[in-house]
Design an enzyme around this catalytic site. Structure first.
Site, PDB file in Angstrom:
ATOM      1  N   GLN A   1       6.239  50.975 -13.358  1.00  0.00           N
ATOM      2  CA  GLN A   1       7.457  50.377 -14.030  1.00  0.00           C
ATOM      3  C   GLN A   1       8.222  49.791 -12.566  1.00  0.00           C
ATOM      4  O   GLN A   1       8.354  50.516 -11.700  1.00  0.00           O
ATOM      5  CB  GLN A   1       8.200  51.818 -14.484  1.00  0.00           C
ATOM      6  CG  GLN A   1       9.565  51.199 -15.211  1.00  0.00           C
ATOM      7  CD  GLN A   1       9.375  50.273 -16.373  1.00  0.00           C
ATOM      8  OE1 GLN A   1       8.277  50.123 -17.056  1.00  0.00           O
ATOM      9  NE2 GLN A   1      10.434  49.506 -16.729  1.00  0.00           N
TER      10      GLN A   1
ATOM     11  N   ASP B   1       0.074  44.993 -16.949  1.00  0.00           N
ATOM     12  CA  ASP B   1       1.313  44.358 -16.893  1.00  0.00           C
ATOM     13  C   ASP B   1       1.247  42.678 -16.500  1.00  0.00           C
ATOM     14  O   ASP B   1       1.934  42.032 -16.438  1.00  0.00           O
ATOM     15  CB  ASP B   1       2.187  44.933 -15.682  1.00  0.00           C
ATOM     16  CG  ASP B   1       3.421  45.406 -16.188  1.00  0.00           C
ATOM     17  OD1 ASP B   1       3.854  45.075 -17.202  1.00  0.00           O
ATOM     18  OD2 ASP B   1       4.117  46.177 -15.217  1.00  0.00           O
TER      19      ASP B   1
ATOM     20  N   LYS C   1       7.656  53.081 -24.221  1.00  0.00           N
ATOM     21  CA  LYS C   1       5.971  52.574 -24.024  1.00  0.00           C
ATOM     22  C   LYS C   1       5.086  53.810 -24.126  1.00  0.00           C
ATOM     23  O   LYS C   1       3.995  53.553 -25.038  1.00  0.00           O
ATOM     24  CB  LYS C   1       5.721  51.830 -22.542  1.00  0.00           C
ATOM     25  CG  LYS C   1       6.347  50.768 -22.093  1.00  0.00           C
ATOM     26  CD  LYS C   1       6.733  50.387 -20.944  1.00  0.00           C
ATOM     27  CE  LYS C   1       7.493  48.964 -20.550  1.00  0.00           C
ATOM     28  NZ  LYS C   1       7.452  48.726 -19.042  1.00  0.00           N
TER      29      LYS C   1
END
Ligand code: GUN
Length: 294
Positions: A97, A120, A53
């Site tokens: 994460q 997200d 990412k």
């Protein structure tokens, strides 16, 4: 039947080109989009995902930084870091994460991220907006599946989509994306899960079958109707003594067995994964545009 292998890598490259133009416009106005990734502990898969990412962000001209915390970090410490980032005007996107260590409540952490910086799409406000039909930041993997379908010529409108898996990260949010009364969605959807008896009865009815249960090669050839489009969201590490790392990545479908049965299928790796990263960057740039508008 000849099966087309849908390259998420190639489709993601075309998304990156479009996003690059949006980054250039922001930079012309003097704004550098900035993403901060938070990782707790040293789970090898998480290390690899976060690295991918960060690298993809930088390639696109998005500033990216990873902050790593030891496995014993408290929930309070992690949430304090998130609040600091919420208050920092130079930070447009925050990603925590997952999974987090078991002593940390994931739901509370995700709800601490400011909804406008929640790249997200997992904050309750963003999930609620998606469900009620006015989405803002959409979870990355479901958005990736939608873009992959549309851009590969398999738009979900009017199709029967069967989703295997009901995680918030994947199956459940994909349901909310594809059920929208809107272009690029408007599908008829069945969601199967661990409580579904005779899974194959349902999967065989799919025009579009999405495997997102996290079980290696669970979807076998007898479970797929000839000519169906198969999207494999699974990323599973299975032992393989013939590789340097000692493992290899496989999806939730028996890819080799479905060649010749499905009309199209995504590979693992190189299918949904690169598109998920592209959608994270999409959200980061969108969040930056919204925060700096006016
Ligand atoms: N772990 C596996 N997939 C994801 C994702 O899409 N977002 C986050 N934050 N963690 C993940």
């Amino acid at each position: 039947m000849e099966t087309k292998v849908l390259s998420g890598k190639e489709i993601a490259a075309s998304v990156h080109r479009e996003l690059g133009e949006r980054v250039a416009r922001l930079r012309k106005k003097g704004t550098a989009p900035r993403l901060v990734l938070l990782r707790v502990g040293d789970d090898p898969a998480s290390i690899s995902y976060v690295r991918q990412k960060e690298r993809a962000a930088r390639e696109l001209g998005v500033e990216a930084e990873t902050r790593v915390f030891p496995i014993q970090t408290s929930e309070a410490r992690l949430c304090a870091e998130i609040r600091d980032l919420n208050a920092a005007p130079s930070v447009h996107g925050i990603l925590v994460q997952l999974p987090l260590p078991s002593h940390i409540d994931e739901k509370r952490v995700l709800a601490t991220v400011h909804p406008r910086k929640d790249v997200d799409g997992l904050h309750p406000e963003n999930l609620g907006r998606l469900l009620r039909g006015d989405p803002y930041l959409v979870p990355c993997t479901p958005h990736a599946v939608q873009e992959l379908l549309v851009r590969s010529g398999h738009a979900p409108e009017g199709k029967h989509v069967v989703i295997c898996g009901r995680s918030v990260l994947n199956g459940r949010s994909l349901f909310a994306v594809l059920i929208q009364k809107a272009a690029r969605a408007n599908a008829t959807i069945t969601v199967c899960h661990t409580g579904t008896p005779d899974l194959a009865h349902f999967t065989r009815q799919a025009d579009i079958l999405v495997a997102a249960m996290g079980t290696p090669r669970a979807i076998t050839a007898d479970m797929v109707r000839e000519g169906a489009v198969v999207i494999d969201v699974g990323v599973n590490r299975v032992p393989d003594p013939n590789t340097k790392s000692g493992y290899r990545l496989v999806g939730d479908t028996d890819f080799a067995a479905l060649l010749g049965v499905a009309a199209a299928i995504t590979p693992v790796p190189g299918g949904v994964g690169p598109m998920t990263v592209a959608m994270l960057l999409w959200n980061t740039i969108t969040a930056c545009e919204v925060q700096t508008a006016g």
